[in-house]
Write an enzyme that holds these catalytic residues in place. Structure first.
Site: not given
Ligand code: C5P
Length: 232
Positions: A35, A62-65, A67, A69-71, A121, A182, A211-212
């Site tokens: 991602k 993951d750009l979360k657009l 705007d 509709p046309n844009t 969230t 996690r 991620g982490r």
């Molecule tokens: O490091 P970690 O596992 O917490 O990363 C989670 C990823 O998911 C990050 O890129 C975070 O921006 C994204 N994300 C999130 N919760 C959301 C939406 C996106 O943790 N509700």
């Protein structure tokens, strides 16, 4: 056992291009999906996306657009030729925006899966009410998810705590992509509402975003492999 196959996606949240490419070199062979979010896309652009794709990874941009509709449609058309498999838009942009986005995606890249973001969230009930939305967040998530699917959207991003409710009201083929994951025993960091990979998969996540727990592991490839094993 879950009816849904669940795959791992790495959230490539790293400070610069070099550390990202170094991380992906370590993970090659142990990971399929990456991602790429706004931080890296705005800093390094389409060339970076191509570099990651050239390493053999599938990309969720993951750009979360959000705007008119046309844009949004024009923005999606600007991504023509970019090797991405998934892209996010906000479902709160409404029916017309989602329809324009879906048409643009079909024309630009028929294999592109558009994913709808419902309620961020980070919102609690008070925060959402302050924006004029009187439904509690969980109900607003369901409301927007139904609207998105009615418009033809085939995928949504949601919290793992929303999976069960959404699986009850959505067709089975809708993909649910879930961050906030996690592995048992790992640091939650600042994430408040988390779930293990195994449970998220069991209750119907299609893709977990992590991620982490991988990026900060002593051995990222091993950490990714352990998560994939947990999903099986
Ligand atoms: O490091 P970690 O596992 O917490 O990363 C989670 C990823 O998911 C990050 O890129 C975070 O921006 C994204 N994300 C999130 N919760 C959301 C939406 C996106 O943790 N509700």
């Amino acid at each position: 056992m879950s009816k849904h196959d669940c795959k791992l996606m790495l959230a490539l949240d790293l400070p610069n291009r070099e550390s990202a490419l170094d991380m992906l070199t370590k993970l090659r062979g142990n990971l399929e999906w990456v991602k790429i979010g706004l931080q890296m896309y705005l800093a390094y652009g389409s060339d970076f996306v191509r570099e990651v794709a050239d390493m053999g990874f599938k990309i969720f941009l993951d750009l979360k657009l959000y705007d008119i509709p046309n844009t949004v449609a024009s923005a999606i058309k600007s991504l023509k030729g970019l090797p991405i498999s998934m892209l996010t838009i906000h479902t709160s942009g409404g029916r017309e925006m989602m329809k324009f986005a879906l048409d643009a995606a079909k024309e630009t890249n028929p294999d592109l899966l558009l994913l709808g973001v419902t309620v961020l969230t980070s919102f609690n009930e008070d925060g959402l009410a302050e924006t004029g939305v009187s439904l509690p967040p969980a109900k607003q998530v369901e409301h927007l998810a139904k609207l998105a699917v009615d418009c033809g959207m085939k995928g949504l991003v949601c919290s793992p705590l929303e999976i069960e409710a959404l699986r009850k009201i959505l067709p089975d083929d809708v993909k649910l992509v879930t961050p906030g994951i996690r592995p048992a025993g790992s640091d939650a960091n600042e994430q408040k509402r988390i779930m293990t990979p195994a449970l998220a998969s069991e209750i119907g996540s299609s893709y977990i975003v992590v991620g982490r727990p991988i990026l900060k592991a002593e051995n990222p490839a091993e950490a990714a492999r352990a998560i994939i094993d947990e999903l099986k």
